[in-house]
Enzyme design. Structure first.
Site, PDB file in Angstrom:
ATOM      1  N   THR A 208       9.864  -6.203  -3.460  1.00  0.00           N
ATOM      2  CA  THR A 208       8.675  -5.380  -3.248  1.00  0.00           C
ATOM      3  C   THR A 208       8.250  -4.867  -4.620  1.00  0.00           C
ATOM      4  O   THR A 208       9.094  -4.740  -5.516  1.00  0.00           O
ATOM      5  CB  THR A 208       8.960  -4.169  -2.347  1.00  0.00           C
TER       6      THR A 208
ATOM      7  N   GLU B 230       8.947  -7.190   3.466  1.00  0.00           N
ATOM      8  CA  GLU B 230      10.142  -7.130   4.305  1.00  0.00           C
ATOM      9  C   GLU B 230       9.976  -7.900   5.613  1.00  0.00           C
ATOM     10  O   GLU B 230      10.933  -8.123   6.341  1.00  0.00           O
ATOM     11  CB  GLU B 230      10.460  -5.660   4.654  1.00  0.00           C
TER      12      GLU B 230
ATOM     13  N   LYS C 203      -2.209  16.222   4.257  1.00  0.00           N
ATOM     14  CA  LYS C 203      -1.849  17.253   5.226  1.00  0.00           C
ATOM     15  C   LYS C 203      -2.633  18.513   4.916  1.00  0.00           C
ATOM     16  O   LYS C 203      -2.301  19.262   4.022  1.00  0.00           O
ATOM     17  CB  LYS C 203      -0.340  17.503   5.194  1.00  0.00           C
TER      18      LYS C 203
ATOM     19  N   TRP D 120      -3.539  16.244   9.984  1.00  0.00           N
ATOM     20  CA  TRP D 120      -3.505  15.070   9.123  1.00  0.00           C
ATOM     21  C   TRP D 120      -4.907  14.519   8.913  1.00  0.00           C
ATOM     22  O   TRP D 120      -5.680  14.368   9.857  1.00  0.00           O
ATOM     23  CB  TRP D 120      -2.656  13.964   9.753  1.00  0.00           C
TER      24      TRP D 120
HETATM   25  P1  ADP Z   1       4.267  -3.931  -1.994  1.00  0.00           P
HETATM   26  O1  ADP Z   1       5.296  -3.081  -1.318  1.00  0.00           O
HETATM   27  O2  ADP Z   1       4.806  -4.763  -3.069  1.00  0.00           O
HETATM   28  O3  ADP Z   1       2.954  -3.283  -2.253  1.00  0.00           O
HETATM   29  P2  ADP Z   1       3.804  -5.280   0.458  1.00  0.00           P
HETATM   30  O4  ADP Z   1       2.761  -6.298   0.662  1.00  0.00           O
HETATM   31  O5  ADP Z   1       5.121  -5.571   1.000  1.00  0.00           O
HETATM   32  O6  ADP Z   1       3.863  -5.090  -1.037  1.00  0.00           O
HETATM   33  O7  ADP Z   1       3.273  -3.909   1.030  1.00  0.00           O
HETATM   34  C1  ADP Z   1       3.309  -3.666   2.408  1.00  0.00           C
HETATM   35  C2  ADP Z   1       2.453  -2.505   2.738  1.00  0.00           C
HETATM   36  O8  ADP Z   1       1.082  -2.790   2.473  1.00  0.00           O
HETATM   37  C3  ADP Z   1       2.477  -2.125   4.196  1.00  0.00           C
HETATM   38  O9  ADP Z   1       3.603  -1.339   4.519  1.00  0.00           O
HETATM   39  C4  ADP Z   1       1.170  -1.358   4.336  1.00  0.00           C
HETATM   40  O10 ADP Z   1       1.299  -0.018   3.916  1.00  0.00           O
HETATM   41  C5  ADP Z   1       0.259  -2.064   3.377  1.00  0.00           C
HETATM   42  N1  ADP Z   1      -0.599  -2.986   4.126  1.00  0.00           N
HETATM   43  C6  ADP Z   1      -0.465  -4.310   4.260  1.00  0.00           C
HETATM   44  N2  ADP Z   1      -1.467  -4.821   5.004  1.00  0.00           N
HETATM   45  C7  ADP Z   1      -2.259  -3.787   5.364  1.00  0.00           C
HETATM   46  C8  ADP Z   1      -3.450  -3.645   6.151  1.00  0.00           C
HETATM   47  N3  ADP Z   1      -4.051  -4.684   6.690  1.00  0.00           N
HETATM   48  N4  ADP Z   1      -3.954  -2.407   6.309  1.00  0.00           N
HETATM   49  C9  ADP Z   1      -3.362  -1.339   5.754  1.00  0.00           C
HETATM   50  N5  ADP Z   1      -2.261  -1.404   5.004  1.00  0.00           N
HETATM   51  C10 ADP Z   1      -1.703  -2.610   4.812  1.00  0.00           C
END
Ligand code: ADP
Length: 558
Positions: A193, A336, A452, A457
């Site tokens: 990540t 993940e 918050k 929220w």
């Molecule tokens: P990194 O952690 O390297 O930024 P990831 O692609 O694994 O890469 O990140 C995952 C996160 O990206 C998700 O937990 C979410 O918060 C966000 N995410 C992915 N797709 C969407 C989406 N369509 N809308 C909102 N958030 C998203």
């Protein structure tokens, strides 16, 4: 009762063999210039080259679960590595070329990479990192490099040799006896990540998880032989959404942009290659739609584009649909999760263009078969799937990680942090939202980005989407900032389109009636560009620190 079924392991080598024989004439197309010109390679050749690469890697001493890294753009040779390395039983680690140097050093060493394949166009910067990448023994360069770069690559003591990609393959046998007795649960590949806090965390995919994930994504998207899939999402980020494997399975054409990722070359590539579909983060498509609006290239071959990685502003979806007749499919996932968890394809029977239709389209999407989910509310209780109740999303399933990769060098704090991401066998996503009865996910925020205010929220994403719907706005990112009275209040940072003008007061008036009155931001800051993470997402960490350092000029409305 035992089943009567055979159970050969689900292996990447079977994807490679299927694609390169059954879909032998299909192609991977790699962009070679800003005008969208390209070179092509059939899947049959990909199969032969993969065998050669595997033999060559054996010759360099790669065996068992040794790690082979890539430092590459999306191109044919990267696809070959994606297939060959896992097929021979080794583990592919595609390095995110956009990480900070110290993060690259960390993940390369942490994963224990021994060999790296580097694109020639990245070899210069890579050579500067190489002295610190002490687990590496061999460097394979894809494409010609000048003598000085080659010398720099070979200079560190730990590097035994620098090779040329095709030179190394030459003379190697064009078939390989791929091991059939590999455990389908062993690691095929890994991704880290991007690590918004602390060190990046590693996820190791299995042959089985990749196989099942590719099939599920391909089925949900309906990818078939006529598809020509523009893979903008990097092969080094979040497992490239499974595109390389699913295209080999479906017999679809892979269109790879290499390093030509700006709107103009992408538009030209789309036009020349008659792309039908593709995948990328919202920022890429945002740039593209502006280019299409202005220059009107012929993109009539495109039916749909998949967008994910961060929330897709509804205004962006509308722009593609209304002005270019291109459907945007919103998806959500995480590194993940291999990474795809949901895809926003409205249920059959929902009238196109209706309010319900747009609610479904703009949601993060419907859970893929295989992905189980639950919502955990602030009090720790499970929330109903009624489209209203909000909680943190937890997931489990066959392509969702059960832990992070650890090699024993982690500190106790890191181990605790990694363990805290799991809850009774479920992965805590860190995403907050609601689920509808029919399994559509609507995210309201990342747990750490939600604002918050006075015990309530405020969704930063909702505000961003509404602000970005204003025609004078290119990008908007909203963060929570300390407020004496309310604890926290939203600060809207806004990028105004070139040649356009808009004031904070006008934007606030524009938002009236679109969000609850008490959510209207009183703090506004006009900036040149929203800072982005290595994979193109809004980097709110940087915005928060700029605000804390007093680097943002903030206008306050009463
Ligand atoms: P990194 O952690 O390297 O930024 P990831 O692609 O694994 O890469 O990140 C995952 C996160 O990206 C998700 O937990 C979410 O918060 C966000 N995410 C992915 N797709 C969407 C989406 N369509 N809308 C909102 N958030 C998203």
């Amino acid at each position: 009762m035992d089943s009567t079924m055979q159970s050969p392991p689900l292996l990447i080598s079977s994807i490679l063999e299927y694609g390169s024989t059954i879909h032998a004439d299909q192609e991977v197309v790699t962009c070679t210039d800003t005008d969208g010109s390209a070179r092509r390679m059939t899947y049959a050749e990909v199969g032969r080259r993969s065998a050669q690469l595997a033999h060559a890697l054996r010759g360099l001493g790669i065996e068992g679960d040794n790690r082979v890294a890539t430092f590459m753009w999306n191109n044919a040779e990267h696809l070959i590595a994606y297939l060959a390395v896992p097929s021979m039983g080794a583990v592919l680690h595609a390095l995110n070329i956009r990480l900070f140097p110290q993060q690259l050093v960390y993940i390369t060493t942490h994963a224990g990479n021994e060999v790296v394949i580097v694109d020639n166009t990245l070899a210069g910067p890579f050579s500067q990192l190489l002295p610190h990448l002490t687990t590496l023994r061999h460097v394979i360069v894809n494409g010609p490099v000048d003598d000085a770069t080659r010398e720099a690559l070979g200079a560190p003591d730990h590097i035994e040799a620098v090779h040329d990609f095709y030179g190394l393959l030459e003379g190697q046998p064009e078939s390989y006896d791929w091991p059939r007795d590999l455990d389908e649960n062993c690691a095929s590949s890994m991704c880290y990540t991007s690590g918004t806090t602390g060190n990046p965390k590693g996820v190791a995919y299995s042959h089985r998880s990749n196989y099942l994930h590719s099939g599920a994504v391909g089925m949900a998207l309906g990818v078939g032989q006529g598809d020509r899939l523009l893979t903008v999402v990097p092969l080094f980020h979040a497992n490239a959404w499974g595109f390389p494997y699913l295209c080999m399975l479906a017999g679809a054409t892979l269109v790879m942009p290499d390093r030509f990722l700006q709107a103009e070359p992408l538009a030209r590539l789309i036009e020349r290659e008659k792309v039908t579909s593709g995948g990328g983060v919202p920022t890429i498509w945002n740039d593209l739609v502006r280019y299409l609006d202005e220059h009107r290239p012929d993109v009539s071959s495109v039916q749909r584009l998949m967008v994910g990685g961060s929330a897709c502003p509804p205004a962006l979806m509308r722009a593609f649909q209304d002005r270019h007749d291109i459907e945007i499919i919103h998806g959500w996932g995480m590194t993940e999760m291999s990474p795809v968890g949901t895809l926003a394809i409205p249920p059959a029977g929902v009238e196109e263009g209706s309010d319900a239709y747009w609610r479904y389209r703009t949601a993060q999407g419907r859970l893929l078969p295989g992905v189980e989910a639950r919502l955990i509310g602030p009090d720790g209780s499970e929330q109903p799937w009624d489209g209203e109740a909000v909680g943190e999303l937890e997931v489990r399933g066959p392509w969702i990680t059960a832990s992070y990769y650890a090699n024993g060098t982690e500190s106790e704090a890191e181990r605790d942090e990694m363990a805290a991401k799991f809850h009774d066998g479920w992965l805590r996503t860190g995403d907050v939202g609601a689920l509808t009865r029919d399994g559509f996910l609507v995210l309201t925020d990342r747990a750490k980005d939600v604002i918050k205010s006075g015990g309530e929220w405020i969704s930063s994403v909702d505000l961003e989407n509404e602000i970005m719907a204003h025609p004078a706005v290119v990008e908007a990112s909203v963060i929570g900032v300390p407020d004496e009275k309310w604890g926290e209040r939203p600060l809207a940072t806004v990028v105004v389109a070139e040649g356009a003008e808009v004031s904070a007061a006008e934007l606030r008036t524009f938002l009236e009636g679109k969000v609850a009155h008490w959510q209207l931001p009183e703090r506004w800051s006009f900036i040149d560009e929203v800072p982005k993470t290595s994979v193109g997402k809004f980097d709110k960490k940087v915005l928060r620190s700029r605000f804390a350092q007093g680097e943002l000029a903030v206008e306050r409305l009463d």
